[in-house]
Design a protein around this motif. Structure first.
Motif, mmCIF file in Angstrom:
data_model
loop_
_atom_site.group_PDB
_atom_site.id
_atom_site.type_symbol
_atom_site.label_atom_id
_atom_site.label_comp_id
_atom_site.label_asym_id
_atom_site.label_seq_id
_atom_site.Cartn_x
_atom_site.Cartn_y
_atom_site.Cartn_z
ATOM 1 N N HIS A 48 -75.309 -34.146 -24.091
ATOM 2 C CA HIS A 48 -75.393 -32.627 -24.514
ATOM 3 C C HIS A 48 -76.893 -32.319 -24.892
ATOM 4 N N PHE A 49 -77.678 -33.347 -25.324
ATOM 5 C CA PHE A 49 -78.915 -33.125 -25.946
ATOM 6 C C PHE A 49 -79.970 -33.502 -25.273
ATOM 7 N N ILE A 95 -73.483 -46.751 -18.443
ATOM 8 C CA ILE A 95 -73.959 -46.693 -16.977
ATOM 9 C C ILE A 95 -72.672 -45.778 -16.533
ATOM 10 N N THR A 96 -71.636 -46.025 -16.964
ATOM 11 C CA THR A 96 -70.175 -45.366 -16.288
ATOM 12 C C THR A 96 -70.507 -43.678 -16.197
ATOM 13 N N PRO A 101 -71.024 -34.966 -15.174
ATOM 14 C CA PRO A 101 -70.583 -33.861 -16.156
ATOM 15 C C PRO A 101 -69.807 -33.925 -17.137
ATOM 16 N N LEU A 102 -70.032 -33.786 -18.357
ATOM 17 C CA LEU A 102 -68.926 -34.243 -19.430
ATOM 18 C C LEU A 102 -68.046 -33.205 -19.754
ATOM 19 N N SER A 103 -66.845 -33.593 -19.441
ATOM 20 C CA SER A 103 -65.442 -33.036 -19.940
ATOM 21 C C SER A 103 -64.583 -34.099 -20.611
ATOM 22 N N ILE A 153 -65.891 -42.875 -10.442
ATOM 23 C CA ILE A 153 -66.109 -41.583 -11.012
ATOM 24 C C ILE A 153 -66.746 -40.536 -10.291
ATOM 25 N N GLN A 154 -67.892 -40.912 -9.558
ATOM 26 C CA GLN A 154 -68.563 -40.069 -8.680
ATOM 27 C C GLN A 154 -67.611 -39.932 -7.562
ATOM 28 N N PHE A 155 -67.060 -40.712 -6.979
ATOM 29 C CA PHE A 155 -66.307 -40.480 -5.855
ATOM 30 C C PHE A 155 -65.131 -39.369 -6.156
ATOM 31 N N GLY A 156 -64.398 -39.713 -7.382
ATOM 32 C CA GLY A 156 -63.330 -38.605 -7.974
ATOM 33 C C GLY A 156 -64.161 -37.044 -8.062
#
Length: 162
Positions: A48-49, A95-96, A101-103, A153-156
């Motif tokens: 976020h920052f 790393i993960t 994008p954070l949600s 997660i990038q694939f998703g």
């Protein structure tokens, strides 16, 4: 951790404090999971920052210095990769979530994917876990688990699943 080992380490020592994931690695059950949870405020703060480059630099520093932090603490304990050493989980979770994008959905999926790869240790993670020692050995399997989780997660995200 037994009393004899505990007498060799202290949360007042900044190296031990970090290696124990700010104390989360001292949880009686599932210290790796608690170490991963301890990484989440750092993930949120950086996401976020800060810019991507700051997040990346911090992640690299966490990994590089983690080799020394984990190695030194393991040496002080007299035990290789004690379950209470969870700085590697902090690094793996950073790393993960790199460039994710954070949600709440991505954090949940990232957490679950990282724990999946960290616990099951598919090849080559299992090979590295068994054959590489010292601080680098403590860190490398979680770095790789983080990279596997990042790919998942990038694939998703590319598939539009979240």
């Amino acid at each position: 951790m037994d009393k004899q080992i505990r007498s060799r380490v202290s949360l007042l020592n900044p190296v031990h404090f970090l290696a124990f994931g700010f104390g989360s690695g001292l949880a009686a059950k599932m210290p790796g999971t608690f170490g991963t949870l301890a990484a989440l405020p750092l993930v949120v703060l950086l996401s976020h920052f800060s810019s991507f480059s700051v997040y990346l630099i911090v992640t690299i520093l966490v990994c590089v210095f983690g080799i020394w932090i984990c190695g030194k603490t393991a040496e002080d304990m007299g035990v290789h990769d004690d379950s209470s050493i969870v700085w590697d989980e902090v690094a793996g979770m950073l790393i993960t979530m790199l460039a994710v994008p954070l949600s709440w959905q991505t954090v949940l999926v990232g957490f679950m994917l990282f724990r999946f790869f960290d616990i099951l240790k598919p090849w080559p993670i299992s090979y590295l876990d068994k054959h590489v020692h010292g601080g680098f050995g403590i860190m490398i399997d979680d770095v790789l688990a983080g990279l596997f989780a990042l790919a998942g997660i990038q694939f998703g995200l590319v598939m539009g699943w979240f």
